[in-house]
Design a protein around this motif. Structure first.
Motif, PDB file in Angstrom:
ATOM      1  N   SER A   1      96.900  38.537  89.740  1.00 28.93           N
ATOM      2  CA  SER A   1      95.962  37.531  90.239  1.00 28.93           C
ATOM      3  C   SER A   1      95.125  36.971  89.109  1.00 28.93           C
ATOM      4  N   GLY A   2      94.678  35.737  89.287  1.00 33.63           N
ATOM      5  CA  GLY A   2      93.820  35.079  88.319  1.00 33.63           C
ATOM      6  C   GLY A   2      92.399  35.612  88.370  1.00 33.63           C
ATOM      7  N   ALA A   3      91.586  35.181  87.406  1.00 31.42           N
ATOM      8  CA  ALA A   3      90.218  35.694  87.284  1.00 31.42           C
ATOM      9  C   ALA A   3      89.330  35.264  88.448  1.00 31.42           C
ATOM     10  N   MET A   4      89.589  34.094  89.030  1.00 29.65           N
ATOM     11  CA  MET A   4      88.759  33.638  90.150  1.00 29.65           C
ATOM     12  C   MET A   4      88.976  34.506  91.389  1.00 29.65           C
ATOM     13  N   LYS A   5      90.221  34.848  91.658  1.00 28.52           N
ATOM     14  CA  LYS A   5      90.505  35.685  92.831  1.00 28.52           C
ATOM     15  C   LYS A   5      90.125  37.139  92.564  1.00 28.52           C
TER      16      LYS A   5
ATOM     17  N   TYR B   1      95.914  43.244  90.659  1.00 34.85           N
ATOM     18  CA  TYR B   1      94.773  43.338  91.561  1.00 34.85           C
ATOM     19  C   TYR B   1      95.194  44.058  92.839  1.00 34.85           C
ATOM     20  N   GLY B   2      94.433  45.060  93.242  1.00 35.83           N
ATOM     21  CA  GLY B   2      94.718  45.800  94.475  1.00 35.83           C
ATOM     22  C   GLY B   2      95.623  46.986  94.223  1.00 35.83           C
TER      23      GLY B   2
ATOM     24  N   ARG C   1      90.641  26.296  87.599  1.00 34.41           N
ATOM     25  CA  ARG C   1      90.691  27.714  87.992  1.00 34.41           C
ATOM     26  C   ARG C   1      90.946  28.620  86.793  1.00 34.41           C
ATOM     27  N   ARG C   2      90.649  28.141  85.613  1.00 33.02           N
ATOM     28  CA  ARG C   2      90.912  28.909  84.406  1.00 33.02           C
ATOM     29  C   ARG C   2      89.807  29.913  84.134  1.00 33.02           C
ATOM     30  N   LEU C   3      90.084  30.823  83.201  1.00 35.55           N
ATOM     31  CA  LEU C   3      89.130  31.864  82.829  1.00 35.55           C
ATOM     32  C   LEU C   3      88.015  31.337  81.951  1.00 35.55           C
ATOM     33  N   GLY C   4      88.330  30.489  80.992  1.00 34.80           N
ATOM     34  CA  GLY C   4      87.315  29.990  80.066  1.00 34.80           C
ATOM     35  C   GLY C   4      87.314  30.799  78.784  1.00 34.80           C
TER      36      GLY C   4
END
Length: 192
Positions: A106-110, A151-152, A127-130
């Motif tokens: 999963s991406g950083a936002m989720k 994740y999870g 939706r990027r990390l930065g």
């Protein structure tokens, strides 16, 4: 005392006030060997897995083909036989341990609830990390940085309260929510 359980799902008690509950089924288990300090080797049924080591244990402890999983639990029984569920009474506090729902990569936002960038056209940062660096020192990404990744699917324990137990169907009603998907297998431990 510890028990292997399977999550059925969530529901609600219609009362004043109304209360969210989770239903779990206590699996029938057989005690194979009682060890010292209140622990025992317990066999229970899960799926159709069968191999030579499982067949050997089934033959050693005189079990039927359905009992194909083995685990060490704290038990109240002093002898070999059926696992005693009489200690599951109302108003007892239990520790519930399940694996959370697996969400894969999963991406950083989720994964970390990051805010993300503006949604307007032209920003190219949605939706990027930065930025992840720190200037010249330390000149590297430090360990533990919150980034995208798996994740999870990790073991989580929560405290809950037993509201009722139906010994006929072996269904346990716990207060509130517990981790895991419907049908997941986990463990409960009686605390007091």
């Amino acid at each position: 005392m510890e028990f292997i359980v399977q999550k059925i799902g969530m529901s609600r008690i219609v009362a004043t006030p109304s209360q969210a509950v989770t239903l779990v089924k206590v699996l029938s288990a057989k005690i194979c060997k009682v060890e010292e300090n209140g622990k025992a080797l317990v066999a229970y049924s899960r799926g159709k897995t069968l191999n030579k080591s499982i067949k050997g244990n089934q033959k050693k402890y005189n079990l039927s083909k359905e009992f194909n999983r083995f685990v060490t639990l704290k038990v109240s029984n002093a002898e070999v036989g059926e696992l005693d569920t009489s200690s599951l009474k109302d108003n007892k506090i239990v520790k519930v341990s399940f694996k959370t729902k697996g969400r894969g990569f999963s991406g950083a936002m989720k994964r970390w609830n990051f805010q993300g960038g503006p949604a307007a056209h032209g920003s190219r940062f949605h939706r990027r990390l930065g930025s992840i660096g720190n200037r010249e020192w330390p000149g590297r990404v430090q360990p533990g940085k919150k980034m995208a990744g798996h994740y999870g699917n990790e073991l989580v324990s929560v405290k809950s309260k037993i509201l009722s137990f139906d010994s006929q169907s072996s269904v346990l009603i716990l207060k509130g929510s517990i981790p895991g998907f419907n049908g997941a297998y986990g463990k409960i431990s009686i605390l007091g």
